[in-house]
Design a protein around this motif. Structure first.
Motif, PDB file in Angstrom:
ATOM      1  N   THR A   1       0.852  -1.185   0.000  1.00 13.20           N
ATOM      2  CA  THR A   1       0.000   0.000   0.000  1.00 13.20           C
ATOM      3  C   THR A   1       0.887   1.233   0.000  1.00 13.20           C
ATOM      4  O   THR A   1       1.828   1.334   0.775  1.00 13.20           O
ATOM      5  CB  THR A   1      -0.923   0.042   1.222  1.00 13.20           C
ATOM      6  OG1 THR A   1      -1.727  -1.135   1.254  1.00 13.20           O
ATOM      7  CG2 THR A   1      -1.838   1.261   1.179  1.00 13.20           C
ATOM      8  N   LEU A   2       0.571   2.149  -0.890  1.00 16.26           N
ATOM      9  CA  LEU A   2       1.217   3.453  -0.936  1.00 16.26           C
ATOM     10  C   LEU A   2       0.151   4.496  -0.623  1.00 16.26           C
ATOM     11  O   LEU A   2      -1.039   4.249  -0.816  1.00 16.26           O
ATOM     12  CB  LEU A   2       1.826   3.705  -2.312  1.00 16.26           C
ATOM     13  CG  LEU A   2       2.907   2.714  -2.756  1.00 16.26           C
ATOM     14  CD1 LEU A   2       3.335   3.016  -4.188  1.00 16.26           C
ATOM     15  CD2 LEU A   2       4.101   2.760  -1.823  1.00 16.26           C
ATOM     16  N   TYR A   3       0.567   5.661  -0.146  1.00 18.19           N
ATOM     17  CA  TYR A   3      -0.368   6.691   0.283  1.00 18.19           C
ATOM     18  C   TYR A   3      -0.055   8.000  -0.422  1.00 18.19           C
ATOM     19  O   TYR A   3       1.095   8.420  -0.461  1.00 18.19           O
ATOM     20  CB  TYR A   3      -0.263   6.886   1.802  1.00 18.19           C
ATOM     21  CG  TYR A   3      -0.505   5.605   2.551  1.00 18.19           C
ATOM     22  CD1 TYR A   3      -1.793   5.232   2.907  1.00 18.19           C
ATOM     23  CD2 TYR A   3       0.547   4.747   2.859  1.00 18.19           C
ATOM     24  CE1 TYR A   3      -2.023   4.040   3.571  1.00 18.19           C
ATOM     25  CE2 TYR A   3       0.319   3.550   3.523  1.00 18.19           C
ATOM     26  CZ  TYR A   3      -0.966   3.195   3.877  1.00 18.19           C
ATOM     27  OH  TYR A   3      -1.197   2.010   4.522  1.00 18.19           O
ATOM     28  N   VAL A   4      -1.088   8.655  -0.953  1.00 16.35           N
ATOM     29  CA  VAL A   4      -0.898   9.953  -1.589  1.00 16.35           C
ATOM     30  C   VAL A   4      -0.645  10.994  -0.499  1.00 16.35           C
ATOM     31  O   VAL A   4      -0.988  10.783   0.672  1.00 16.35           O
ATOM     32  CB  VAL A   4      -2.107  10.352  -2.467  1.00 16.35           C
ATOM     33  CG1 VAL A   4      -2.312   9.350  -3.593  1.00 16.35           C
ATOM     34  CG2 VAL A   4      -3.363  10.538  -1.652  1.00 16.35           C
TER      35      VAL A   4
ATOM     36  N   THR B   1      -1.919  -1.316  -3.993  1.00 19.20           N
ATOM     37  CA  THR B   1      -2.961  -0.411  -3.544  1.00 19.20           C
ATOM     38  C   THR B   1      -2.364   0.961  -3.277  1.00 19.20           C
ATOM     39  O   THR B   1      -1.303   1.071  -2.675  1.00 19.20           O
ATOM     40  CB  THR B   1      -3.600  -0.942  -2.241  1.00 19.20           C
ATOM     41  OG1 THR B   1      -4.179  -2.210  -2.519  1.00 19.20           O
ATOM     42  CG2 THR B   1      -4.658   0.003  -1.719  1.00 19.20           C
ATOM     43  N   ILE B   2      -3.055   1.998  -3.716  1.00 18.54           N
ATOM     44  CA  ILE B   2      -2.664   3.363  -3.403  1.00 18.54           C
ATOM     45  C   ILE B   2      -3.865   4.018  -2.744  1.00 18.54           C
ATOM     46  O   ILE B   2      -4.925   4.149  -3.355  1.00 18.54           O
ATOM     47  CB  ILE B   2      -2.236   4.152  -4.649  1.00 18.54           C
ATOM     48  CG1 ILE B   2      -1.054   3.461  -5.343  1.00 18.54           C
ATOM     49  CG2 ILE B   2      -1.882   5.590  -4.273  1.00 18.54           C
ATOM     50  CD1 ILE B   2      -0.613   4.114  -6.632  1.00 18.54           C
TER      51      ILE B   2
ATOM     52  N   ALA C   1      -6.057   6.890  -1.671  1.00 16.97           N
ATOM     53  CA  ALA C   1      -6.232   8.252  -2.169  1.00 16.97           C
ATOM     54  C   ALA C   1      -7.709   8.607  -2.176  1.00 16.97           C
ATOM     55  O   ALA C   1      -8.564   7.727  -2.275  1.00 16.97           O
ATOM     56  CB  ALA C   1      -5.682   8.367  -3.578  1.00 16.97           C
TER      57      ALA C   1
ATOM     58  N   GLN D   1      -2.821  12.893  -7.657  1.00 13.39           N
ATOM     59  CA  GLN D   1      -1.823  12.452  -6.670  1.00 13.39           C
ATOM     60  C   GLN D   1      -1.402  11.007  -6.929  1.00 13.39           C
ATOM     61  O   GLN D   1      -0.228  10.667  -6.802  1.00 13.39           O
ATOM     62  CB  GLN D   1      -2.380  12.593  -5.256  1.00 13.39           C
ATOM     63  CG  GLN D   1      -2.569  14.041  -4.831  1.00 13.39           C
ATOM     64  CD  GLN D   1      -3.108  14.134  -3.426  1.00 13.39           C
ATOM     65  OE1 GLN D   1      -2.419  13.763  -2.475  1.00 13.39           O
ATOM     66  NE2 GLN D   1      -4.334  14.611  -3.296  1.00 13.39           N
ATOM     67  N   VAL D   2      -2.364  10.164  -7.290  1.00 15.38           N
ATOM     68  CA  VAL D   2      -2.042   8.773  -7.629  1.00 15.38           C
ATOM     69  C   VAL D   2      -1.124   8.737  -8.846  1.00 15.38           C
ATOM     70  O   VAL D   2      -0.135   7.995  -8.869  1.00 15.38           O
ATOM     71  CB  VAL D   2      -3.326   7.953  -7.886  1.00 15.38           C
ATOM     72  CG1 VAL D   2      -2.991   6.592  -8.502  1.00 15.38           C
ATOM     73  CG2 VAL D   2      -4.104   7.768  -6.588  1.00 15.38           C
TER      74      VAL D   2
ATOM     75  N   ILE E   1       2.463   9.356  -7.930  1.00 14.12           N
ATOM     76  CA  ILE E   1       3.081   8.185  -7.287  1.00 14.12           C
ATOM     77  C   ILE E   1       3.392   7.113  -8.333  1.00 14.12           C
ATOM     78  O   ILE E   1       4.471   6.514  -8.324  1.00 14.12           O
ATOM     79  CB  ILE E   1       2.180   7.628  -6.166  1.00 14.12           C
ATOM     80  CG1 ILE E   1       2.210   8.588  -4.973  1.00 14.12           C
ATOM     81  CG2 ILE E   1       2.621   6.233  -5.744  1.00 14.12           C
ATOM     82  CD1 ILE E   1       1.297   8.200  -3.838  1.00 14.12           C
ATOM     83  N   VAL E   2       2.461   6.860  -9.241  1.00 14.87           N
ATOM     84  CA  VAL E   2       2.687   5.856 -10.281  1.00 14.87           C
ATOM     85  C   VAL E   2       3.859   6.273 -11.166  1.00 14.87           C
ATOM     86  O   VAL E   2       4.700   5.448 -11.526  1.00 14.87           O
ATOM     87  CB  VAL E   2       1.404   5.625 -11.118  1.00 14.87           C
ATOM     88  CG1 VAL E   2       1.684   4.725 -12.314  1.00 14.87           C
ATOM     89  CG2 VAL E   2       0.312   5.013 -10.240  1.00 14.87           C
TER      90      VAL E   2
ATOM     91  N   LEU F   1       6.943   5.455  -9.332  1.00 11.06           N
ATOM     92  CA  LEU F   1       7.127   4.004  -9.301  1.00 11.06           C
ATOM     93  C   LEU F   1       7.659   3.500 -10.644  1.00 11.06           C
ATOM     94  O   LEU F   1       8.635   2.749 -10.692  1.00 11.06           O
ATOM     95  CB  LEU F   1       5.797   3.322  -8.972  1.00 11.06           C
ATOM     96  CG  LEU F   1       5.817   1.800  -8.932  1.00 11.06           C
ATOM     97  CD1 LEU F   1       6.652   1.308  -7.760  1.00 11.06           C
ATOM     98  CD2 LEU F   1       4.412   1.258  -8.844  1.00 11.06           C
TER      99      LEU F   1
END
Length: 170
Positions: free
Chosen positions: A34-37, A139-140, A142, A151-152, A155-156, A159
């Motif tokens: 899991t990543l978070y915005v 999973t992100i 957001a 914001q997603v 992050i992508v 990545l």
């Protein structure tokens, strides 16, 4: 005539401490897949700051929480839960709109990734040369909004370009 409330206006700034933000970021790194915005991290840091403040009013310092509970992780979990996928609460059109927002953000000139809509309103992003190998699903957390999609997308982008290390192997 002067405004009597002018002196009572506080400077606008984050509603969280830098220590709380750092603690929430650290907690987020320990959550697998899991990543978070940024807005989710900021909300969790604000909650953690408030929890620490409540403890201090009762004579409990922020450091004392660590021996019994991980408040930073708990604050992040509570905030991120708001953004879990409530499929039953969204119409098909709302879900497709969110997917289109994400696709637009990912393929924008600013982000510049190759992506396409996939099955069930998913978005498939083409791997880059520096994209870490790992599970195909990540999973992100957001907000379900156009701002959340932006914001997603950021992050992508990070990545795909290998800037986040390998979150699949934490």
């Amino acid at each position: 005539m002067t405004d009597p409330t002018a002196d009572s206006v506080a400077a606008v700034g984050p509603a969280y401490s830098s220590e709380a933000y750092a603690a929430v970021v650290k907690a987020g790194r320990s959550h697998r897949n899991t990543l978070y915005v940024p807005s989710v991290l900021e909300q969790a840091a604000e909650l953690l700051t408030d929890l620490w403040s409540a403890g201090e009013r009762h004579g409990v310092t922020a450091a004392e929480w660590g021996w019994t509970v991980d408040l930073a992780s708990g604050a992040l979990d509570v905030v991120a839960r708001r953004y879990e996928r409530p499929e039953k609460e969204r119409t098909v059109e709302e879900t497709l709109t969110l997917a289109r927002h994400l696709l637009e953000a990912l393929t924008s000139d600013e982000i510049g990734l190759s992506a396409k809509l996939g099955p069930r309103a998913s978005v498939i992003v083409e791997r880059g040369a520096d994209t870490p190998r790992g599970a195909p699903l990540l999973t992100i957390a957001a907000p379900a909004s156009q701002a959340g999609a932006s914001q997603v997308a950021e992050i992508v982008r990070a990545l795909v370009h290998g800037e986040l290390g390998n979150p699949f192997r934490r």
